[in-house]
Enzyme design. Sequence first.
Site, PDB file in Angstrom:
ATOM      1  N   HIS A   1       0.872  -1.226   0.038  1.00 11.39           N
ATOM      2  CA  HIS A   1       0.121  -0.093   0.072  1.00 11.39           C
ATOM      3  C   HIS A   1       0.902   1.320   0.206  1.00 11.39           C
ATOM      4  O   HIS A   1       1.797   1.325   0.467  1.00 11.39           O
ATOM      5  CB  HIS A   1      -0.722  -0.035   1.177  1.00 11.39           C
ATOM      6  CG  HIS A   1      -1.916   0.856   1.425  1.00 11.39           C
ATOM      7  ND1 HIS A   1      -1.635   2.153   1.763  1.00 11.39           N
ATOM      8  CD2 HIS A   1      -3.147   0.945   1.044  1.00 11.39           C
ATOM      9  CE1 HIS A   1      -2.806   2.864   1.583  1.00 11.39           C
ATOM     10  NE2 HIS A   1      -3.783   2.015   1.292  1.00 11.39           N
TER      11      HIS A   1
ATOM     12  N   ASP B   1       3.019  -4.693   7.937  1.00 14.14           N
ATOM     13  CA  ASP B   1       1.692  -4.021   8.079  1.00 14.14           C
ATOM     14  C   ASP B   1       0.515  -4.842   8.281  1.00 14.14           C
ATOM     15  O   ASP B   1       0.111  -5.627   7.339  1.00 14.14           O
ATOM     16  CB  ASP B   1       1.955  -3.185   6.528  1.00 14.14           C
ATOM     17  CG  ASP B   1       0.364  -2.721   6.217  1.00 14.14           C
ATOM     18  OD1 ASP B   1      -0.524  -2.773   7.174  1.00 14.14           O
ATOM     19  OD2 ASP B   1       0.290  -1.923   5.232  1.00 14.14           O
TER      20      ASP B   1
ATOM     21  N   GLN C   1      -4.526  -5.337   7.084  1.00 10.79           N
ATOM     22  CA  GLN C   1      -5.727  -6.127   6.336  1.00 10.79           C
ATOM     23  C   GLN C   1      -5.574  -7.821   7.033  1.00 10.79           C
ATOM     24  O   GLN C   1      -6.142  -8.547   6.276  1.00 10.79           O
ATOM     25  CB  GLN C   1      -5.301  -6.343   4.805  1.00 10.79           C
ATOM     26  CG  GLN C   1      -5.399  -5.151   3.977  1.00 10.79           C
ATOM     27  CD  GLN C   1      -7.004  -4.547   3.827  1.00 10.79           C
ATOM     28  OE1 GLN C   1      -7.902  -5.273   4.444  1.00 10.79           O
ATOM     29  NE2 GLN C   1      -6.949  -3.295   3.467  1.00 10.79           N
TER      30      GLN C   1
ATOM     31  N   LYS D   1     -10.343  -0.802  10.379  1.00 11.43           N
ATOM     32  CA  LYS D   1     -10.797  -1.970   9.702  1.00 11.43           C
ATOM     33  C   LYS D   1     -10.861  -3.329  10.410  1.00 11.43           C
ATOM     34  O   LYS D   1     -11.046  -4.259   9.836  1.00 11.43           O
ATOM     35  CB  LYS D   1      -9.429  -2.305   8.876  1.00 11.43           C
ATOM     36  CG  LYS D   1      -8.991  -0.938   7.914  1.00 11.43           C
ATOM     37  CD  LYS D   1      -7.946  -1.288   6.904  1.00 11.43           C
ATOM     38  CE  LYS D   1      -7.536  -0.002   6.449  1.00 11.43           C
ATOM     39  NZ  LYS D   1      -8.121   0.132   5.049  1.00 11.43           N
TER      40      LYS D   1
ATOM     41  N   CYS E   1      -4.793   2.340  -3.737  1.00  4.57           N
ATOM     42  CA  CYS E   1      -3.443   2.899  -3.368  1.00  4.57           C
ATOM     43  C   CYS E   1      -2.205   2.049  -3.414  1.00  4.57           C
ATOM     44  O   CYS E   1      -1.457   1.763  -2.403  1.00  4.57           O
ATOM     45  CB  CYS E   1      -3.477   3.245  -1.639  1.00  4.57           C
ATOM     46  SG  CYS E   1      -4.715   4.606  -1.197  1.00  4.57           S
TER      47      CYS E   1
HETATM   48  N1  PMP Z   1      -1.890  -0.901   4.629  1.00  4.16           N
HETATM   49  C1  PMP Z   1      -2.893  -1.544   4.153  1.00  4.16           C
HETATM   50  C2  PMP Z   1      -2.335  -2.892   3.394  1.00  4.16           C
HETATM   51  C3  PMP Z   1      -3.984  -1.072   3.625  1.00  4.16           C
HETATM   52  O1  PMP Z   1      -4.936  -1.555   3.252  1.00  4.16           O
HETATM   53  C4  PMP Z   1      -4.395   0.412   4.410  1.00  4.16           C
HETATM   54  C5  PMP Z   1      -5.973   0.852   4.149  1.00  4.16           C
HETATM   55  N2  PMP Z   1      -6.261   0.564   2.819  1.00  4.16           N
HETATM   56  C6  PMP Z   1      -3.387   0.867   4.951  1.00  4.16           C
HETATM   57  C7  PMP Z   1      -2.189   0.195   5.110  1.00  4.16           C
HETATM   58  C8  PMP Z   1      -3.544   2.497   5.576  1.00  4.16           C
HETATM   59  O2  PMP Z   1      -4.535   2.170   6.527  1.00  4.16           O
HETATM   60  P1  PMP Z   1      -5.137   3.568   7.307  1.00  4.16           P
HETATM   61  O3  PMP Z   1      -5.633   4.606   5.967  1.00  4.16           O
HETATM   62  O4  PMP Z   1      -6.230   3.142   8.313  1.00  4.16           O
HETATM   63  O5  PMP Z   1      -4.108   4.381   7.918  1.00  4.16           O
END
Ligand code: PMP
Length: 404
Positions: A122, A199, A202, A225, A363
């Site tokens: 991401h 990270d 997910q 999430k 993203c």
């Molecule tokens: N890492 C991953 C794998 C994600 O899917 C996301 C959110 N789509 C994020 C980081 C960022 O999370 P947040 O916007 O809640 O900080």
Amino acid sequence: MYEIDKIREDFPILSRTVYGKPLVYLDNGATTQKPRCVVETISEEYYSVNANVHRGVHFLSQQATNLHEASRETVRKFINARSTNEIIFTRGTTESINLVASSFVDSQMEEGDEVIVSVMEHHSNIVPWQLQASRKGIVLKIIPMNDRGELLLDEYEKLFSSRTRLVSVAHVSNVLGTINPVKQLIETAHSHGVPVLIDGAQSIPHMPVDVQQLDADFYVFSGHKVYGPTGVGVLYGKEEWLDKLPPYQGGGEMIQNVSFEKTTFNELPFKFEAGTPDYIGTTALAKALDYVSAIGMDQIAAYEHELTLYAMQRMKEIPGMRIFGEAEQKGGVISFLVGNIHHFDMGTLLDRLGIAVRTGHHCAEPLMRRLGIEGTVRASLGLYNTKEEIDLLVAGIERVSRMF
Ligand code: PMP
């Protein structure tokens, strides 16, 4: 016994309609819906406890502080950290990664030192490192993947050099659903004396996570999430690492003594928590973790696994279907394109049928480039989704396809 009907009743939003159609919410990768108990916790704390934490001698402040610190213990238990000193509350995954990127690079890296990330990250696990790269001249190395969306472990091993200082990878890809073999990735990194940040944005909502069993050095995730509130997240870090890192932000709470000549910093975990924390959010996050724990993370994982297999099988029956991400170990994230229908058109028309999916690059533009596409439609599952909803998705995709 997975009581799906009872679970769905806990989420009032699931019974609303969109364009006169029952809502089919399949955008859980972006954010999850909230059970009633989480929302009620927020209003109850505002109505009856609200006071700033850690600073007051008065009753409410102490009560709020107790709730906030009890939440830290709930998080500790949820991921099996050794100590609450290792649980830092942040605004979410993004802030947690930025914190580590800033403090780790500042204190542990020199110009020319290397961070390894993967091609499926991401943006929030790419850009913070790039910001540091431009400030301090650190170098990013990228773990490649095969066409099924599995990281190439031999290539990973070859990326290590005497300048490698950190590995930072997603546990589960938000585009491909790939469940990366993080235990193995960590073992390899440790054999080179390199720490690892995972990270967990997910993974945390979908499977049991034990940071000690993984031996992760840092593990980060977002509350929203995992059926909790927005605006609060977690950085887990091994105490030995957090002790070595300098504060990320300055302000109240994170200091021991301040004079204009010299400031000394508070102990863990407060050293990294400048300013008033989202203490209502942390209580609500703990409530969400209690909620999923009561269902059972193993049960959630098993239920979602079955649902994912069903969805993959049903979606593959659709003519012209291309699914991105067919890893052997795959979570409930299904990215797809049908024929040459633009992902945005598919998403917009599914929406008219009450089906909420995400479209675009998610993203993860470098991953889109690797796949040779601009974007996908993404259906991402949560603990409350059903086979009937998958059937509605499949029928919806077929209906949209016929229109083109
Ligand atoms: N890492 C991953 C794998 C994600 O899917 C996301 C959110 N789509 C994020 C980081 C960022 O999370 P947040 O916007 O809640 O900080």
